[in-house]
Scaffold this motif. Structure first.
Motif, PDB file in Angstrom:
ATOM      1  N   LYS A  10     -14.395  12.128  -1.770  1.00 26.97           N
ATOM      2  CA  LYS A  10     -14.393  10.962  -0.875  1.00 26.97           C
ATOM      3  C   LYS A  10     -15.028   9.762  -1.561  1.00 26.97           C
ATOM      4  O   LYS A  10     -14.508   8.644  -1.513  1.00 26.97           O
ATOM      5  N   ASP A  11     -16.160   9.976  -2.218  1.00 27.17           N
ATOM      6  CA  ASP A  11     -16.890   8.873  -2.842  1.00 27.17           C
ATOM      7  C   ASP A  11     -16.133   8.264  -4.025  1.00 27.17           C
ATOM      8  O   ASP A  11     -16.251   7.057  -4.288  1.00 27.17           O
ATOM      9  N   PRO A  29       0.810  -1.230   0.000  1.00 31.83           N
ATOM     10  CA  PRO A  29       0.000   0.000   0.000  1.00 31.83           C
ATOM     11  C   PRO A  29       0.830   1.260   0.000  1.00 31.83           C
ATOM     12  O   PRO A  29       0.324   2.344  -0.246  1.00 31.83           O
ATOM     13  N   ARG A  34     -15.351   5.601 -14.889  1.00 35.37           N
ATOM     14  CA  ARG A  34     -15.307   4.279 -14.258  1.00 35.37           C
ATOM     15  C   ARG A  34     -15.464   3.178 -15.307  1.00 35.37           C
ATOM     16  O   ARG A  34     -14.745   2.162 -15.261  1.00 35.37           O
ATOM     17  N   SER A  79     -12.735   8.429  -4.677  1.00 33.72           N
ATOM     18  CA  SER A  79     -11.309   8.158  -4.506  1.00 33.72           C
ATOM     19  C   SER A  79     -10.954   6.696  -4.777  1.00 33.72           C
ATOM     20  O   SER A  79      -9.889   6.399  -5.316  1.00 33.72           O
ATOM     21  N   SER A  80     -11.863   5.795  -4.442  1.00 34.90           N
ATOM     22  CA  SER A  80     -11.559   4.378  -4.640  1.00 34.90           C
ATOM     23  C   SER A  80     -11.531   3.999  -6.118  1.00 34.90           C
ATOM     24  O   SER A  80     -11.057   2.920  -6.475  1.00 34.90           O
ATOM     25  N   PHE A  81     -12.031   4.884  -6.978  1.00 34.83           N
ATOM     26  CA  PHE A  81     -12.007   4.633  -8.425  1.00 34.83           C
ATOM     27  C   PHE A  81     -10.884   5.415  -9.111  1.00 34.83           C
ATOM     28  O   PHE A  81     -10.837   5.496 -10.343  1.00 34.83           O
ATOM     29  N   ASN A  82      -9.996   5.991  -8.304  1.00 37.72           N
ATOM     30  CA  ASN A  82      -8.865   6.760  -8.820  1.00 37.72           C
ATOM     31  C   ASN A  82      -9.332   7.966  -9.632  1.00 37.72           C
ATOM     32  O   ASN A  82      -8.722   8.329 -10.644  1.00 37.72           O
ATOM     33  N   GLN A 124     -18.016  10.782 -13.977  1.00 44.21           N
ATOM     34  CA  GLN A 124     -17.473   9.638 -13.240  1.00 44.21           C
ATOM     35  C   GLN A 124     -18.035   8.323 -13.744  1.00 44.21           C
ATOM     36  O   GLN A 124     -17.350   7.299 -13.716  1.00 44.21           O
ATOM     37  N   ARG A 138     -10.014  11.908  -9.106  1.00 45.92           N
ATOM     38  CA  ARG A 138      -9.756  13.016  -8.191  1.00 45.92           C
ATOM     39  C   ARG A 138     -10.764  14.147  -8.458  1.00 45.92           C
ATOM     40  O   ARG A 138     -11.083  14.447  -9.599  1.00 45.92           O
ATOM     41  N   ASN A 169     -12.329   2.842 -17.116  1.00 45.00           N
ATOM     42  CA  ASN A 169     -11.182   2.615 -16.231  1.00 45.00           C
ATOM     43  C   ASN A 169     -10.163   3.741 -16.369  1.00 45.00           C
ATOM     44  O   ASN A 169      -8.954   3.520 -16.431  1.00 45.00           O
TER      45      ASN A 169
END
Length: 265
Positions: free
Chosen positions: A183-184, A4, A141, A186-189, A137, A191, A144
């Motif tokens: 915040k929502d 990580p 997503r 961020s896990s999908f890279n 987004q 920004r 990718n």
């Protein structure tokens, strides 16, 4: 097991502002700050799709040979925003950057504000920002794409001004929305950041009635650098936030106000 703490590979400086092969959408990108943003992203090599009500000066960029296209877009209409996102992919094959720049700046005293006025302003300054980010987004997503979304707030989201209640509320909402989206996503890279310009030398801000209000409020006297921003100075900040230079920056608001907020009033 992945590490990580593994850093991204080092990139030479010449690559950090290179947007070649990237596709950017700029709402309201055919005049004022939006035009400066469109130009700067195109200069950095991005394919740029401008979504606006009228072409205005976008032809200048097309005639200069940049990979810029125009799509008639009313951001107060949800269907237009979705169509704009689809058009970017159909025309350029991807979607990597979305700049929610379109906005309106009508001012009214508190007793003059009616529900229709409030709703119309927020449909453009708030709802369209969310719907633009939502559409962007979704495609980022699916593709990718390590995307970047920038929302235009304002110094008015930080500091109240006379007769600005509706506008100030809309720009404060953009600040809160930016943090939540960051915040929502961020896990999908993806920004998400915002920019809060101060007084900027756009045609709208140079209108006589606004110049008089700025004079009465001693706006220039409150700006540490003693002048208004040029639109391209705001565009430079956008370029930073969508480029690899800011690869570890998300959920922040970048004040580009010449030090206005340093002043106590």
């Amino acid at each position: 097991m992945s590490n990580p703490y593994q850093a991204l590979p080092y990139r030479p400086f010449a690559e950090l502002l290179d947007l070649s092969g990237k596709t950017a959408v700029v709402t309201g990108g055919s005049s004022g700050i939006g035009l400066a943003i469109s130009r700067r992203l195109a200069e950095a090599g991005a394919n740029v799709l401008i979504g606006s009500l009228a072409p205005e000066r976008s032809d200048e960029l097309i005639e200069a040979g940049y990979a810029v296209a125009f799509e008639a877009t009313d951001v107060s209409q949800p269907g237009d925003i979705e169509r704009l996102a689809n058009a970017a992919i159909e025309r350029f094959g991807g979607l990597d950057i979305w700049v929610n720049n379109a906005g309106v700046y009508p001012l009214k005293a508190i007793d003059e504000i009616e529900a229709n006025f409030w709703d119309a302003l927020h449909a453009i300054n708030v709802r369209a920002v969310f719907l633009g980010a939502q559409a962007a987004q979704r495609h980022m997503r699916r593709l990718n794409s390590a995307g970047a979304i920038v929302n235009l707030s304002s110094i008015c989201g930080h500091r109240p001004m006379a007769n600005h209640c509706t506008y100030d509320a809309s720009k404060g909402a953009v600040l809160a929305m930016t943090r939540s989206l960051a915040k929502d996503l961020s896990s999908f890279n993806i920004r998400v950041n915002s920019i809060s310009p101060g007084l900027t030398a756009t045609p709208g801000n140079l209108a006589p009635e606004l110049l008089e209000q700025h004079r009465q409020n001693n706006v220039l006297g409150n700006i540490a650098l003693g002048r208004a921003a040029e639109p391209w100075e705001i565009a430079n900040a956008v370029l930073f936030l969508v480029s690899p230079l800011s690869s570890y920056v998300t959920g922040v608001d970048l004040l580009v106000d010449g030090g206005w907020l340093l002043h106590g009033s």
